[in-house]
Every structure is written in structure tokens, then in C-alpha cells.
Design an enzyme around this catalytic site. Structure first.
Site, PDB file in Angstrom:
ATOM      1  CG  ASP A  43      -2.019   1.039   1.120  1.00 42.10           C
ATOM      2  OD1 ASP A  43      -2.755   1.196   0.119  1.00 42.10           O
ATOM      3  OD2 ASP A  43      -2.509   1.575   2.090  1.00 42.10           O
ATOM      4  CD  GLU A  45      -1.324   5.648   3.673  1.00 47.57           C
ATOM      5  OE1 GLU A  45      -2.169   6.669   3.118  1.00 47.57           O
ATOM      6  OE2 GLU A  45      -1.959   4.749   4.312  1.00 47.57           O
ATOM      7  CG  ASP A 100      -1.613   1.961  -3.898  1.00 51.05           C
ATOM      8  OD1 ASP A 100      -1.254   2.931  -3.184  1.00 51.05           O
ATOM      9  OD2 ASP A 100      -2.821   1.105  -3.587  1.00 51.05           O
ATOM     10  CE1 TYR A 166      -6.615   5.118   9.347  1.00 50.73           C
ATOM     11  CE2 TYR A 166      -4.909   5.617   7.927  1.00 50.73           C
ATOM     12  CZ  TYR A 166      -6.167   5.416   8.312  1.00 50.73           C
ATOM     13  OH  TYR A 166      -7.319   5.775   7.169  1.00 50.73           O
ATOM     14  CG  ASP A 170      -3.954   1.036   5.161  1.00 47.15           C
ATOM     15  OD1 ASP A 170      -5.003   0.728   5.552  1.00 47.15           O
ATOM     16  OD2 ASP A 170      -3.727   2.265   4.971  1.00 47.15           O
TER      17      ASP A 170
END
Length: 402
Positions: A43, A45, A100, A166, A170
Site C-alpha cells: 500500500d 500513502e 498505487d 494506522y 493497510d
């Protein structure tokens, strides 16, 4: 940072504290340790509110027993990660993979692969189409994920332990969810149904569309006259090129509604631009004359024809009636496979099938599950009847030997 008591119950080593990697040495060691994995979860961010290209802020990588948050803002070379992502012997598991993969293509010019997208797989297990990650985790694992950091600015440093936990979730829960999904799909004989779903995401051109095609994203084009369409196409291509060059959001260069107004009004002189709502002064100063020149040039050119689509055309009584029949058939076909019919096709998809237009029902697992049978019904090769309050579908007499 805490989670509900049920969130970690029975999930074992997958959920031990994440590793935060912000040095080249730690990155190399981590990637070396997992390079023989059959699969990894992935994943990212990122932020892109002020740029054309997404700014990569964090990469999360997981396995069955590890979860790492890698800081691309602190590590000069991410080659060890990209070696993993491009290794064809390692399956990359993602949820809603498109953005992604776009980031990695922008960084390296290659598409990571092979992939398994749990969002694309979810409908085959009776879950909603385009289900979000949090909802998928809740449905499959009975875990309610914390959403407290969903609006985090991932470009800011330092990141708190709560933010890193957090982010690691993911890939942690993805590493628990993937084997479960794969086993269920295999038992149902549906694993190979996903090959056609995943294939388009491995194509480089999906992430590198030419500026000349940028006009296709703009809404309302079917209402334009040909000359106005030509203007939209030229301005959209120019905007896309300019946005890439300056790494700015395309709407910071020129908004869609401004492009549409320029196309409709076809301004000739600078004062005509004053009538374009939303065309700001700094844009006029910088691009005013160029916009006028492009509009006038486009008016002399033939536009690229709009793709054939009649989905906005009101269905006839006969089309509506046939769609009702196909909808009933679809419900039966989906129910037999324990899949929600809404995840297979919409009414618009059924109308497209009726009209011989492009429809998802003619592709991939949807065709195997329902598309061919719906086509047979449309073509009169199936009959529908009611017996003892049950809807029955059978081959028409002339097709009994199929």
C-alpha cells in the site's frame, strides 16, 4: 492509539508492531529478508492536492509475519523496494490497486506485477463491488478499523506511532485477508475468473495516457456541436501537457467548465474572454492570447468523433421490458453462485447488452457467470416460465441440443 478489543483477537504475529524504515541500511536488510516470499502486501500513502503527479510519502509492505512502513522522504534510493515490486516471482497483493500502481509507474516507468487486487476479487465472494478496504476487513475478519488518521498529511514529519500503526494496518490485515480470499475462491473454482480482471492493470498505457486523449474525461461533450468539440479537444490536450510540465493539478491550469465555455462561446478578441466565468485574471494575463489562438485554430479542424454511446438515450418500451426479463434471469444466475446481482451488472449494463454496445457483461468472470446466458435470452434461445411460484429458465426448443 488503540483499537477495539476484537481487532487483534486471534490474529497472531501478523499484528505485532510495525517496523519504521528510514535508512538505506534498514531498507536493504528488510527487503533481503522477504525477497523469497511467494507474496507480499503493498500500500502507499501520498498527497496530490497541489501537484499533477502524486507525491509518494510512505510505502507499506507486509508479509504473513511482518509489516513495515518505509519512508521515501528519508531514503535517497528505493531500489530495493522496486526490485521486489518488479520481481515477477512475487505476487503483489493490493486493495484498489490503480493509484498505487500509477505511483510506481511514475517513479520507475514499469508496472509492478503480478498483482492480486482484493477489491476486484471481493464480488466473487458475495461482497459489494468496489468495497472499501475497511468494509472488506470488517466483513471478512470481523475487525473494525480505526479511521482517526484517514485525513493525515503524510508529507509531514515526524509521523507519530499512532499514524504509523494506522498505515501499517493497510498491509497487516491485507496479509490476513488475502489467503482467506484465495482459499475460498479456489474452493469455489473462481480463482481463474480473476485473470481477465487483473490483466488491464498490468498494461503500461493504462497509466501513461497521451494528452491528446485528455478530453475524454470531460463531461457533457455529447451536447456540443462538432466545432466546439474540436475546441475542447485542443484545449484539454494543451492543459494536460502544461499541467505535467509544471506539476500542477490540471484544474489549476484551466477548469473543465472554463474549457466548455470557451468551446461554446468561441471568443475572438481579448474582451470576449471577460464573459468566461471562472477565467481568473492571472490565467488571462499568462494565457489569454494563447487561448484565443488555440480556439480559432481548433475551429478550422475536424474533431475526433465521440465514442458511440447511447446509454443516455431513453429506453424504448420493448428495451425496458427485455431488461426486466434479463434482470430476473441475472438474479437467478447470481443467486445460484451466492453473488449479489448488483455486483455483476447494473440495469445500464443490461441495456448496453440489449443494444449491442460495450458492456462489462461481455468480459471476464461476468461473461462466464451470466453474460453468455443473458445473450442467449436476448437472442431468443432461452424461455422463461413460472411453475409453482418459481421462475424457471430453459433452452428454447430449437436449442435443446446445445
Amino acid at each position: 492509539h488503540t483499537r477495539s478489543a476484537s481487532s487483534s483477537r486471534g490474529l497472531g504475529d501478523v499484528y505485532k508492531r510495525q517496523e519504521f524504515i528510514n535508512t538505506a541500511e534498514a531498507l536493504t536488510a528488510f527487503c533481503d529478508a522477504i525477497k523469497d516470499s511467494d507474496w507480499i502486501t503493498v500500500d502507499t500513502e501520498f498527497i496530490r492536492e497541489k501537484t499533477y503527479y502524486p507525491k509518494l510519502c510512505l510505502i507499506q509492505i507486509g508479509t504473513q509475519d511482518r509489516a513495515a512502513c518505509i519512508d521515501p522522504l528519508a531514503i535517497q534510493s528505493l531500489d530495493p523496494v522496486y526490485d521486489l515490486l518488479m520481481d515477477k516471482s512475487i505476487l503483489k497483493v493490493l486493495h484498489a490497486c490503480s493509484q498505487d500502481l500509477e505511483i510506481f509507474v511514475h517513479q520507475k516507468g514499469e508496472v509492478p506485477g503480478p498483482i492480486f487486487d482484493t477489491q476486484l476479487a471481493a464480488p466473487l465472494l458475495g461482497l459489494a463491488e468496489q468495497i472499501g478496504y475497511g468494509n472488506a476487513v470488517r466483513e471478512l475478519l470481523g475487525v473494525q478499523l480505526d479511521k482517526a488518521h484517514s485525513r493525515t498529511d503524510w508529507s509531514k514529519r515526524p509521523l507519530s506511532e499512532a499514524q504509523l500503526e494506522y498505515a501499517a494496518d493497510d498491509v497487516r490485515y491485507l496479509a490476513k485477508m488475502y489467503p482467506m480470499m484465495r482459499t475460498q475462491l479456489d474452493e469455489l473454482g473462481r480463482l481463474d475468473w480473476l485473470d481477465a480482471e487483473f490483466e488491464p492493470y498490468g498494461r503500461l498505457e493504462r497509466y501513461q495516457q497521451p494528452p491528446e486523449d485528455a478530453w475524454r474525461r470531460i463531461r457533457g461533450l455529447e451536447k456540443l456541436k462538432p466545432r466546439a468539440l474540436s475546441v475542447v479537444q485542443k484545449l484539454a490536450a494543451w492543459r494536460e501537457t502544461r499541467a505535467k510540465e509544471r506539476d500542477l493539478p490540471r484544474n489549476w491550469i484551466l477548469k473543465d467548465d472554463v474549457i466548455m465555455d470557451l468551446a461554446r462561446l468561441a471568443p475572438v478578441k481579448p474582451s470576449d474572454l471577460d464573459n468566461i466565468r471562472g477565467l481568473q485574471g492571472k490565467t488571462l494575463d499568462r494565457y489569454g492570447q494563447l487561448l484565443l489562438d488555440m480556439v480559432q485554430q481548433a475551429l478550422t479542424e475536424d474533431p475526433v468523433p465521440l465514442p458511440k454511446r447511447s446509454r443516455g438515450v431513453k429506453a424504448s418500451v420493448q428495451e425496458d421490458a427485455l431488461a426486466d426479463v434479463l434482470q430476473a434471469q441475472l438474479r437467478l444466475l447470481a443467486d445460484a453462485q451466492d453473488i449479489n446481482s448488483a455486483a455483476v451488472a447494473s440495469r445500464k449494463d443490461l441495456l448496453a447488452l440489449i443494444r449491442d454496445e460495450e458492456s462489462p457483461l461481455l468480459k471476464g468472470w461476468r461473461r462466464k457467470l451470466a453474460g453468455d446466458e443473458l445473450l442467449a435470452m436476448r437472442n431468443g434461445e432461452r424461455i422463461i416460465s413460472i411453475e409453482n411460484s418459481h421462475v424457471e429458465i430453459a433452452r428454447a426448443a430449437g436449442n435443446a441440443q446445445e
